[in-house]
Design a protein around this motif. Structure first.
Motif, PDB file in Angstrom:
ATOM      1  N   HIS A 838       5.709  29.559  34.740  1.00 57.56           N
ATOM      2  CA  HIS A 838       4.920  29.145  35.891  1.00 57.56           C
ATOM      3  C   HIS A 838       5.689  29.393  37.188  1.00 57.56           C
ATOM      4  O   HIS A 838       5.143  29.919  38.168  1.00 57.56           O
ATOM      5  N   GLU A 839       6.989  29.066  37.137  1.00 55.49           N
ATOM      6  CA  GLU A 839       7.826  29.247  38.333  1.00 55.49           C
ATOM      7  C   GLU A 839       7.939  30.726  38.702  1.00 55.49           C
ATOM      8  O   GLU A 839       7.913  31.077  39.877  1.00 55.49           O
ATOM      9  N   ILE A 840       8.061  31.563  37.655  1.00 53.77           N
ATOM     10  CA  ILE A 840       8.170  33.018  37.949  1.00 53.77           C
ATOM     11  C   ILE A 840       6.899  33.483  38.630  1.00 53.77           C
ATOM     12  O   ILE A 840       6.924  34.206  39.632  1.00 53.77           O
ATOM     13  N   LYS A 841       5.764  33.054  38.067  1.00 55.64           N
ATOM     14  CA  LYS A 841       4.474  33.446  38.645  1.00 55.64           C
ATOM     15  C   LYS A 841       4.412  33.025  40.110  1.00 55.64           C
ATOM     16  O   LYS A 841       4.010  33.798  40.993  1.00 55.64           O
ATOM     17  N   GLU A 842       4.818  31.765  40.370  1.00 59.27           N
ATOM     18  CA  GLU A 842       4.799  31.229  41.719  1.00 59.27           C
ATOM     19  C   GLU A 842       5.648  32.102  42.643  1.00 59.27           C
ATOM     20  O   GLU A 842       5.228  32.472  43.738  1.00 59.27           O
ATOM     21  N   GLU A 843       6.843  32.432  42.126  1.00 53.94           N
ATOM     22  CA  GLU A 843       7.805  33.215  42.923  1.00 53.94           C
ATOM     23  C   GLU A 843       7.244  34.599  43.253  1.00 53.94           C
ATOM     24  O   GLU A 843       7.323  35.065  44.392  1.00 53.94           O
ATOM     25  N   LEU A 844       6.652  35.232  42.216  1.00 54.78           N
ATOM     26  CA  LEU A 844       6.118  36.586  42.428  1.00 54.78           C
ATOM     27  C   LEU A 844       4.908  36.537  43.350  1.00 54.78           C
ATOM     28  O   LEU A 844       4.700  37.455  44.150  1.00 54.78           O
ATOM     29  N   ASN A 845       4.115  35.466  43.213  1.00 58.64           N
ATOM     30  CA  ASN A 845       2.972  35.309  44.116  1.00 58.64           C
ATOM     31  C   ASN A 845       3.434  35.274  45.554  1.00 58.64           C
ATOM     32  O   ASN A 845       2.850  35.903  46.437  1.00 58.64           O
ATOM     33  N   PHE A 846       4.528  34.543  45.760  1.00 63.72           N
ATOM     34  CA  PHE A 846       5.065  34.485  47.110  1.00 63.72           C
ATOM     35  C   PHE A 846       5.640  35.849  47.519  1.00 63.72           C
ATOM     36  O   PHE A 846       5.431  36.321  48.628  1.00 63.72           O
ATOM     37  N   PHE A 847       6.295  36.497  46.523  1.00 63.65           N
ATOM     38  CA  PHE A 847       6.972  37.773  46.807  1.00 63.65           C
ATOM     39  C   PHE A 847       6.031  38.829  47.366  1.00 63.65           C
ATOM     40  O   PHE A 847       6.337  39.525  48.322  1.00 63.65           O
ATOM     41  N   ILE A 848       4.820  38.869  46.778  1.00 58.22           N
ATOM     42  CA  ILE A 848       3.936  39.956  47.230  1.00 58.22           C
ATOM     43  C   ILE A 848       3.265  39.656  48.577  1.00 58.22           C
ATOM     44  O   ILE A 848       2.595  40.511  49.134  1.00 58.22           O
ATOM     45  N   GLN A 849       3.494  38.459  49.097  1.00 58.17           N
ATOM     46  CA  GLN A 849       2.962  38.200  50.444  1.00 58.17           C
ATOM     47  C   GLN A 849       4.024  38.681  51.439  1.00 58.17           C
ATOM     48  O   GLN A 849       4.771  37.892  52.039  1.00 58.17           O
ATOM     49  N   PHE A 850       4.106  40.010  51.559  1.00 57.30           N
ATOM     50  CA  PHE A 850       5.224  40.630  52.276  1.00 57.30           C
ATOM     51  C   PHE A 850       5.368  40.165  53.722  1.00 57.30           C
ATOM     52  O   PHE A 850       6.451  40.160  54.272  1.00 57.30           O
ATOM     53  N   LYS A 851       4.206  39.756  54.313  1.00 57.34           N
ATOM     54  CA  LYS A 851       4.291  39.416  55.724  1.00 57.34           C
ATOM     55  C   LYS A 851       4.988  38.075  55.939  1.00 57.34           C
ATOM     56  O   LYS A 851       5.505  37.778  57.003  1.00 57.34           O
ATOM     57  N   ARG A 852       4.982  37.245  54.891  1.00 55.44           N
ATOM     58  CA  ARG A 852       5.541  35.900  55.053  1.00 55.44           C
ATOM     59  C   ARG A 852       7.042  35.938  54.912  1.00 55.44           C
ATOM     60  O   ARG A 852       7.571  36.302  53.881  1.00 55.44           O
ATOM     61  N   ASN A 853       7.668  35.554  55.996  1.00 55.00           N
ATOM     62  CA  ASN A 853       9.128  35.595  55.992  1.00 55.00           C
ATOM     63  C   ASN A 853       9.711  34.183  55.931  1.00 55.00           C
ATOM     64  O   ASN A 853      10.916  33.998  56.080  1.00 55.00           O
ATOM     65  N   ILE A 854       8.836  33.211  55.767  1.00 56.48           N
ATOM     66  CA  ILE A 854       9.271  31.801  55.721  1.00 56.48           C
ATOM     67  C   ILE A 854       8.870  31.233  54.386  1.00 56.48           C
ATOM     68  O   ILE A 854       7.747  31.446  53.918  1.00 56.48           O
ATOM     69  N   LYS A 855       9.813  30.582  53.752  1.00 57.90           N
ATOM     70  CA  LYS A 855       9.549  30.029  52.424  1.00 57.90           C
ATOM     71  C   LYS A 855       9.707  28.515  52.485  1.00 57.90           C
ATOM     72  O   LYS A 855      10.790  28.019  52.847  1.00 57.90           O
ATOM     73  N   GLU A 856       8.599  27.790  52.104  1.00 50.94           N
ATOM     74  CA  GLU A 856       8.693  26.317  52.131  1.00 50.94           C
ATOM     75  C   GLU A 856       9.652  25.839  51.060  1.00 50.94           C
ATOM     76  O   GLU A 856       9.727  26.413  49.982  1.00 50.94           O
ATOM     77  N   VAL A 857      10.320  24.695  51.380  1.00 45.63           N
ATOM     78  CA  VAL A 857      11.282  24.146  50.415  1.00 45.63           C
ATOM     79  C   VAL A 857      10.621  22.989  49.653  1.00 45.63           C
ATOM     80  O   VAL A 857      10.000  22.113  50.263  1.00 45.63           O
ATOM     81  N   ASN A 858      10.673  23.048  48.304  1.00 42.47           N
ATOM     82  CA  ASN A 858      10.159  21.943  47.488  1.00 42.47           C
ATOM     83  C   ASN A 858      11.043  20.711  47.695  1.00 42.47           C
ATOM     84  O   ASN A 858      12.233  20.836  48.035  1.00 42.47           O
ATOM     85  N   SER A 859      10.500  19.516  47.438  1.00 45.59           N
ATOM     86  CA  SER A 859      11.259  18.290  47.707  1.00 45.59           C
ATOM     87  C   SER A 859      12.559  18.201  46.931  1.00 45.59           C
ATOM     88  O   SER A 859      13.573  17.756  47.459  1.00 45.59           O
ATOM     89  N   ASN A 860      12.520  18.708  45.683  1.00 40.70           N
ATOM     90  CA  ASN A 860      13.743  18.584  44.889  1.00 40.70           C
ATOM     91  C   ASN A 860      14.665  19.796  44.981  1.00 40.70           C
ATOM     92  O   ASN A 860      15.712  19.853  44.366  1.00 40.70           O
ATOM     93  N   GLU A 861      14.160  20.800  45.625  1.00 41.40           N
ATOM     94  CA  GLU A 861      14.951  22.058  45.617  1.00 41.40           C
ATOM     95  C   GLU A 861      16.139  21.940  46.555  1.00 41.40           C
ATOM     96  O   GLU A 861      16.068  21.416  47.642  1.00 41.40           O
ATOM     97  N   HIS A 862      17.152  22.444  46.067  1.00 42.28           N
ATOM     98  CA  HIS A 862      18.340  22.386  46.892  1.00 42.28           C
ATOM     99  C   HIS A 862      18.985  23.770  46.953  1.00 42.28           C
ATOM    100  O   HIS A 862      19.217  24.412  45.931  1.00 42.28           O
ATOM    101  N   ASN A 863      19.142  24.183  48.124  1.00 45.25           N
ATOM    102  CA  ASN A 863      19.744  25.514  48.248  1.00 45.25           C
ATOM    103  C   ASN A 863      21.232  25.369  48.518  1.00 45.25           C
ATOM    104  O   ASN A 863      21.650  24.732  49.455  1.00 45.25           O
ATOM    105  N   ASP A 864      21.976  26.024  47.628  1.00 45.64           N
ATOM    106  CA  ASP A 864      23.429  25.935  47.754  1.00 45.64           C
ATOM    107  C   ASP A 864      23.995  26.863  48.798  1.00 45.64           C
ATOM    108  O   ASP A 864      25.102  26.740  49.245  1.00 45.64           O
ATOM    109  N   ASN A 865      23.232  27.883  49.164  1.00 45.47           N
ATOM    110  CA  ASN A 865      23.826  28.879  50.040  1.00 45.47           C
ATOM    111  C   ASN A 865      23.965  28.384  51.454  1.00 45.47           C
ATOM    112  O   ASN A 865      23.108  28.248  52.214  1.00 45.47           O
TER     113      ASN A 865
END
Ligand code: GLU
Length: 865
Positions: A838-865
């Motif tokens: 499901h997550e892969i599908k979600e990610e790829l769905n977002f991926f093909i929206q090439f114009k969108r350069n902003i990615k919302e952050v899920n409540s539990n997601e934590h980006n280490d970078n």
């Protein structure tokens, strides 16, 4: 006692008178123009009568001396003989009178025995000719020429009659393609044959078929020797069956191949005995005699009389016997036994001096054998036998004892050659000196040195002679004559010919060549290329158009690849506000614009503020920068070459381009091998003015006019060393060599060829070439400048590898970005409620929206970078 007495009486009478009762006399007529025939006639009949002691008849010779050409005279003699009552007539031996006499004898039914060459294809009923028919004999010569594999042959004939006789040789041309050149033995104004023989000497033909009578044979051979066509180069086939009876000793040691035939062996004891008896009858000694050996017509006459006697012996025993009858030429009566006698002779087999005699149904001699004879240094030898019935030649080469040293020498050592040279630089030139030079010292050059080296190897001596008209040799198709060096070799004025003499197939037919001492091909001599005028877009030159296009494509593709990888790689999504710990969204720096900017920055070695973060984008950037490094270095290096090297341009690059333009005229040296090479193209024929007589003329025209000169590469090399404004354009059009020419079948050809190869192997020829091309006679004047270097645009062949590396790098980076994405999603699914798929599908769905350069952050997601 009684019987003994009678036996004694009979034997006594026999031994004294020969026959018990009076013998019937049979008159045999003869009409001869040759005293030898007259004498042979008497001798043989006398001999027969002696042997016929126990027969009931005897032969009475009654012969007339008649002129060869006087028909009336001959007719008168024959009519007298008929009137006296003859059982047969021998002769005449002249083809001019024989036809007429044949018709009288046929009319009167009197057997007529002839012994001369008769080309008629039908035989009269009462005529028996013991001579084999010319067609049967010429058939053998056709076979002989075929077995010698001759391609061409000169037919030297005496007159119409002899031309008629050898007509069957035409088969050689029609069926086997042998070139036949007919020449009549016409007497010149001084009454000799030298003119026609000298003409033969000027022809490149060495095979001669000689058809003439014994009246002139010796003279023709003698004059052939005088004009110089009786030497080891010539092959003669002599058709006259009496060849073996003449003195051939003068030609025995000259090496001429003389082949002929004979019908019988003149050394046979019976033949020699008969000849002796005839000479005795004529009261001639050996020395007075000009017929040293028995000629065929005499031998055939002797055989004919003997055969006739055999037939008479049988017929007189038949019931009624033979009655003699007097006949008149004018009346209509004929003799009734004539046909019987003639038919009996034709149906009989007899072994005489000319071996087995038999006739076919039509009255032509058949199943005869001809000896093939050859003149050797030991005299005339039998080397084969032709069986006319089986049409086979059985070769029997006799043992010829080895030559004694004094006889004839087939070695090049110590031989002195006349060597023909042409004054063409640098092959042979006159020495430039104020000193008075004589002989060989006058000359210098490459060929002069080659001959000197060959002479040192083989030990021959030489004298140089000069071909004054400077021509190497051209075959004139209308006169069938060669000119120049080739002609001089053919006619024997020189033994060897050396210059820039190209070995061609046509020349090879006329003379022999050694192995080539120099290899070359035809090329173009033209003005040196001009430097290219400077161009505004010079900076594009280092790469070919293909490379420029590929470079553009690579730039676009790599930019897109970085854009895609950036979106795929989670590490490239970053917190836009570093002060906020939990941002609401992430941004990606590799928008399409930024990607293009990042790549071009790399390509132009300027960099950008963008820095790849993920492994995949870093990998792709690394490969791109590597690619850029190589491409830019290559560009810089090649641009330097373009700027420093003068790019030279010629209006044409090869012969095809030269032929398709019309501004620049071109030509070659007239009547040389180069002109022959272009014979098929009409240009040379249509532009005779563009041809030159000498190489020098061509060189001058190239320098002064808009003219290109087709020339042999070796000479071009020599010229461009000395004429700095000239250069060779294009490669070689063919591949050939220069050789030393000599007469066909010269025995020293192999030795010379081997020595030439030796000079090649030991590097002497190369040294000589360097000496005469680069060192002597102002050599090397232009060599430093003549180096033409050119810079060439790099094309895909040169830089293709680096494109490949870039491609492989981009693929690797793609893989990296996928793995990176999958690993991050996997990590996330451990903490989040969603499944991995499901997550892969979600990610790829977002991926093909090439114009969108902003990615919302899920409540539990934590980006280490
Ligand atoms: N080597 C040539 C010959 O033997 C002469 C020069 C030429 O034709 O270019 O005929």
């Amino acid at each position: 006692m009684n019987s003994y007495f009678w036996i004694f009486i009979i034997s006594t009478i026999h031994s004294n008178t020969g026959y018990l009762f009076p013998k019937t006399q049979y008159r045999i007529g003869g009409a001869f123009s040759d005293v030898f025939h007259q004498a042979a006639f008497q001798v043989v009949i006398q001999q027969i009568n002696e042997m016929n002691w126990n027969e009931s008849f005897e032969l009475v010779p009654d012969s007339y001396n008649v002129s060869c050409y006087n028909i009336l005279d001959t007719r008168r003699a024959v009519c007298t003989l008929l009137n006296r009552g003859v059982v047969g007539i021998f002769g005449p031996s002249s083809p001019y009178t024989s036809n007429y006499i044949q018709s009288i004898c046929d009319n009167k039914e009197i057997p007529q025995i002839e012994t001369h060459y008769d080309s008629k294809v039908d035989r009269n009923k009462c005529v028996v000719n013991l001579h084999p028919h010319p067609n049967e004999i010429i058939e053998f010569f056709v076979h002989l020429v075929k077995s010698y594999n001759w391609n061409s042959i000169i037919i030297l004939f005496e007159d119409n009659e002899s031309l008629k006789r050898i007509a069957p040789v035409l088969e050689l041309n029609i069926e086997y393609g042998v070139q036949l050149i007919f020449r009549e033995l016409d007497k010149d104004s001084s009454g000799s044959f030298r003119e026609v023989l000298s003409n033969i000497k000027n022809m490149p033909e060495y095979n001669i078929l000689l058809e003439c009578s014994m009246d002139i044979l010796e003279e023709v051979l003698r004059q052939a020797q005088q004009v110089g066509i009786m030497n080891e180069y010539y092959n003669y086939i002599i058709t006259n069956l009496d060849l073996a009876t003449i003195n051939l000793e003068p030609y025995q040691y000259g090496g001429t191949n003389i082949t002929g035939i004979r019908l019988f062996d003149h050394e046979d004891s019976k033949v020699m005995e008969m000849q002796k008896r005839i000479l005795d009858m004529l009261k001639l000694t050996e020395n007075q005699n000009n017929h040293e050996k028995l000629r065929i017509s005499t031998a055939l006459l002797i055989d004919g009389i003997n055969m006739f006697n055999e037939v008479l012996k049988e017929l007189v025993k038949s019931p009624g016997g033979i009655q003699v009858q007097s006949l008149g030429c004018e009346d209509t009566e004929s003799w009734k036994y004539g046909y019987t006698i003639a038919n009996q002779i034709k149906g009989r087999e007899y072994y005489g001096l000319t071996r087995k005699i038999e006739f076919n149904f039509e009255g032509f001699r058949r199943n005869f054998k001809l000896d093939l004879i050859e003149l050797t240094n030991k005299g005339v030898l039998k080397v084969g036998q032709w069986d006319s019935s089986k049409k086979v030649l059985v070769a029997m080469r006799p043992y010829v004892p080895p030559l004694e040293e004094t006889e004839i020498e087939y070695t090049i050592f110590n031989k002195t050659f006349k060597i023909l040279i042409v004054l063409t630089a640098p092959y042979a030139m006159l020495k430039k000196t104020t000193a008075q030079l004589i002989g060989n010292d006058r000359f210098e050059g490459f060929c002069i040195d080659v001959i000197q080296e060959l002479s040192a190897l083989l030990g021959f001596n030489y004298t140089f002679i000069v071909q004054e008209d400077g021509k190497n040799g051209n075959f004139n198709r209308s006169t069938h004559q060669w000119d120049g060096v080739i002609r001089q070799i053919i006619i024997g004025n020189a033994d060897l010919g050396i210059t820039d003499l190209t070995i061609t197939s046509e020349r090879e037919n006329a003379v022999d060549f050694t192995m080539p001492f120099m290899n070359l091909g035809i090329s173009i001599l033209y003005k040196k290329p001009e430097p290219m005028p400077p161009s505004l877009f010079m900076f594009l030159s280092p790469f070919s158009t293909g490379v420029w296009l590929m470079l553009g494509v690579a730039y676009i593709l790599v930019s897109i690849a970085i854009f895609i990888m950036g979106r795929l790689s989670p590490s490239e999504w970053n917190n836009p506000f570093p002060c906020l710990e939990d941002p609401d969204y992430f941004v990606n720096q590799f928008t399409i614009k930024n990607s293009l900017w990042f790549t071009i920055g790399g390509l132009l070695q300027q960099g950008s503020e963008l820095a790849p973060i993920s492994i995949s984008t870093r990998t792709a950037s690394g490969f791109w920068w590597f690619f850029v490094l190589i491409i830019v270095s290559s560009y810089t290096a090649n641009l330097a070459a373009f700027l420093t090297v003068e790019t030279l341009v010629t209006p044409f690059k090869n012969i095809d381009e030269l032929a398709t333009q019309s501004e620049i005229k071109y030509g070659a040296k007239i009547q040389g091998a180069t002109e022959s090479f272009f014979r098929v193209s009409n240009y040379m024929k249509e532009h005779p003015n563009e041809m030159t007589n000498e190489n020098e003329e061509g060189i001058r025209r190239v320098e002064c006019e808009n003219y290109a000169f087709l020339m042999e590469s070796t000479t071009i090399e020599y010229v461009i060393e000395r004429h700095c404004s000239l250069a060779q354009v294009g490669g070689l059009l063919d591949d050939k060599g220069y050789g030393i020419a000599m007469k066909k079948d010269s025995f020293y050809r192999n030795e010379l060829s081997t020595a030439v190869i030796k000079l090649q192997e030991t590097g002497i020829l190369t040294k000589l070439k360097i000496k005469w091309w680069k060192e002597k006679t102002e050599g090397g004047t232009c060599s430093a400048k003549s180096e033409i270097s050119e810079a060439e645009a790099l094309d895909l062949k040169n830089v293709g590898g680096v494109f490949l590396v870039l491609f492989v790098g981009a693929i690797l980076a793609f893989f990296g970005s996928f793995i990176e994405m999958l690993a991050t999603i996997y990590q996330r699914t451990k903490t989040l409620s969603g499944t991995f798929v499901h997550e892969i599908k979600e990610e790829l769905n977002f991926f093909i929206q090439f114009k969108r350069n902003i990615k919302e952050v899920n409540s539990n997601e934590h980006n280490d970078n």
